[in-house]
Design a protein around this motif. Structure first.
Motif, short mmCIF file in Angstrom:
data_model
loop_
_atom_site.label_atom_id
_atom_site.label_comp_id
_atom_site.label_asym_id
_atom_site.label_seq_id
_atom_site.Cartn_x
_atom_site.Cartn_y
_atom_site.Cartn_z
N SER A 1 0.84 -1.19 0.00
CA SER A 1 0.00 0.00 0.00
C SER A 1 0.88 1.25 0.00
O SER A 1 2.06 1.21 0.38
N ARG B 1 -6.34 -7.76 12.59
CA ARG B 1 -7.67 -8.37 12.57
C ARG B 1 -7.58 -9.76 11.93
O ARG B 1 -7.30 -9.88 10.72
N SER C 1 -8.54 -13.06 10.12
CA SER C 1 -9.53 -13.30 9.08
C SER C 1 -9.13 -14.53 8.27
O SER C 1 -7.94 -14.75 8.00
N ASP C 2 -10.12 -15.32 7.89
CA ASP C 2 -9.86 -16.45 6.99
C ASP C 2 -9.67 -15.98 5.55
O ASP C 2 -9.17 -16.72 4.71
N ASN C 3 -10.10 -14.74 5.29
CA ASN C 3 -9.91 -14.16 3.97
C ASN C 3 -8.51 -13.56 3.92
O ASN C 3 -8.20 -12.59 4.62
N GLU D 1 -6.90 -11.87 1.71
CA GLU D 1 -6.82 -10.49 1.22
C GLU D 1 -7.09 -9.52 2.37
O GLU D 1 -6.36 -8.53 2.55
N ASP D 2 -8.12 -9.80 3.17
CA ASP D 2 -8.44 -8.95 4.32
C ASP D 2 -7.32 -8.98 5.34
O ASP D 2 -6.97 -7.94 5.93
N LEU D 3 -6.76 -10.17 5.57
CA LEU D 3 -5.68 -10.30 6.55
C LEU D 3 -4.46 -9.51 6.10
O LEU D 3 -3.83 -8.79 6.90
N CYS E 1 -4.40 -6.90 4.17
CA CYS E 1 -4.72 -5.47 4.30
C CYS E 1 -4.59 -5.02 5.74
O CYS E 1 -4.05 -3.93 6.02
N SER E 2 -5.09 -5.83 6.68
CA SER E 2 -4.99 -5.48 8.09
C SER E 2 -3.53 -5.40 8.53
O SER E 2 -3.13 -4.48 9.26
N GLN F 1 -2.05 -2.15 7.32
CA GLN F 1 -2.54 -1.00 8.08
C GLN F 1 -1.83 -0.90 9.43
O GLN F 1 -1.41 0.18 9.86
#
Length: 252
Positions: free
Chosen positions: A19, A123, A125-127, A129-131, A133-134, A137
């Motif tokens: 990012s 955070r 997450s099983d996803n 992509e979300d993990l 990103c977290s 961040q």
């Protein structure tokens, strides 16, 4: 136990730029998921990179490496890595990289409670992509105020391009960077974990690997293009850096 295989030869591996908030310090983020049925041991060869990794719910540092490393990871294990730019890890971590050579070290060892607080903000997450990103961040919120070592980044680029023909590496770098030999070696140890000649060997082998992936030319020709004196020189360096010959790596 089965023989180790190159890291990206098992499971699924994806890599992309980080990012915008991380781009001054990190070059990319990658996600490596092991095969659900189980994976063989993984062989990791020196590639002049250092990673901040998320594995098993915590952060660790991987590299810098001078020799091949072998890791055994559980079936379906996920590793997410943030790859530092050359000469950027020392400022972010706050330690000279020579203290971390060849290690897979929990960030807790370096930062203590600070590392645990950092991990607690991720955070789950099983996803993936979300993990990922977290993770980015959270790491962005912890960015160091110190900038990467610009002269050492220049040194990396110089070695990546290679010295002029017949120019001894260290004197050439001393002139180009306007540093004494003592200062040069100290700064290399801080930023890369080893000296100029070791970095040159690693980057030359990475150059050979790129060429071999792009061309069907004979190994002797690729060795010369990569900067080796002959094919025997390439084979010796390959054994030193990977534990295998180029032919053995190609057929894995």
């Amino acid at each position: 136990m089965s023989d180790p295989v190159p890291a990206q030869a098992t499971g699924t591996f994806q890599q992309r730029p980080v990012s915008a908030r991380l781009r001054a310090t990190f070059a990319s983020v990658w996600v490596h998921r092991m095969d659900p049925a189980g994976s063989p041991p993984i062989a990791v060869m020196p590639d002049a990179t250092i990673d901040l990794q998320w594995i098993g719910g915590s952060f660790r540092i991987a590299g810098p490496d001078k020799e091949p490393q072998t890791e055994v990871l559980a079936a379906d294990e996920v590793v997410i890595g943030l790859r530092f730019h050359p000469a950027a890890a020392a400022a972010w971590l706050g330690v000279p990289q020579i203290e971390l050579v060849g290690q897979r070290l929990s960030l807790d060892v370096l930062w203590g409670a600070r590392a645990r607080r950092l991990a607690s903000r991720v955070r789950a997450s099983d996803n993936l992509e979300d993990l990922a990103c977290s993770l980015q961040q959270v790491v962005a919120e912890e960015m160091a105020s110190d900038a990467p070592d610009v002269p050492m980044q220049a040194a990396y680029r110089l070695i990546e391009r290679g010295p002029p023909p017949d120019a001894p590496l260290v004197p050439w770098l001393m002139r180009a960077l306007e540093m004494s030999e003592r200062t040069l070696r100290r700064r290399f140890n801080e930023s890369f974990g080893y000296g100029p000649k070791t970095l040159e060997r690693i980057l030359r082998y990475q150059r050979f690997l790129r060429l071999s992936n792009q061309s069907n030319s004979a190994t002797a020709i690729l060795a010369a293009e990569a900067g080796y004196s002959d094919q025997a020189h390439l084979v010796r360096e390959s054994r030193r850096l990977t534990g295998s010959t180029p032919r053995q790596i190609h057929h894995r």
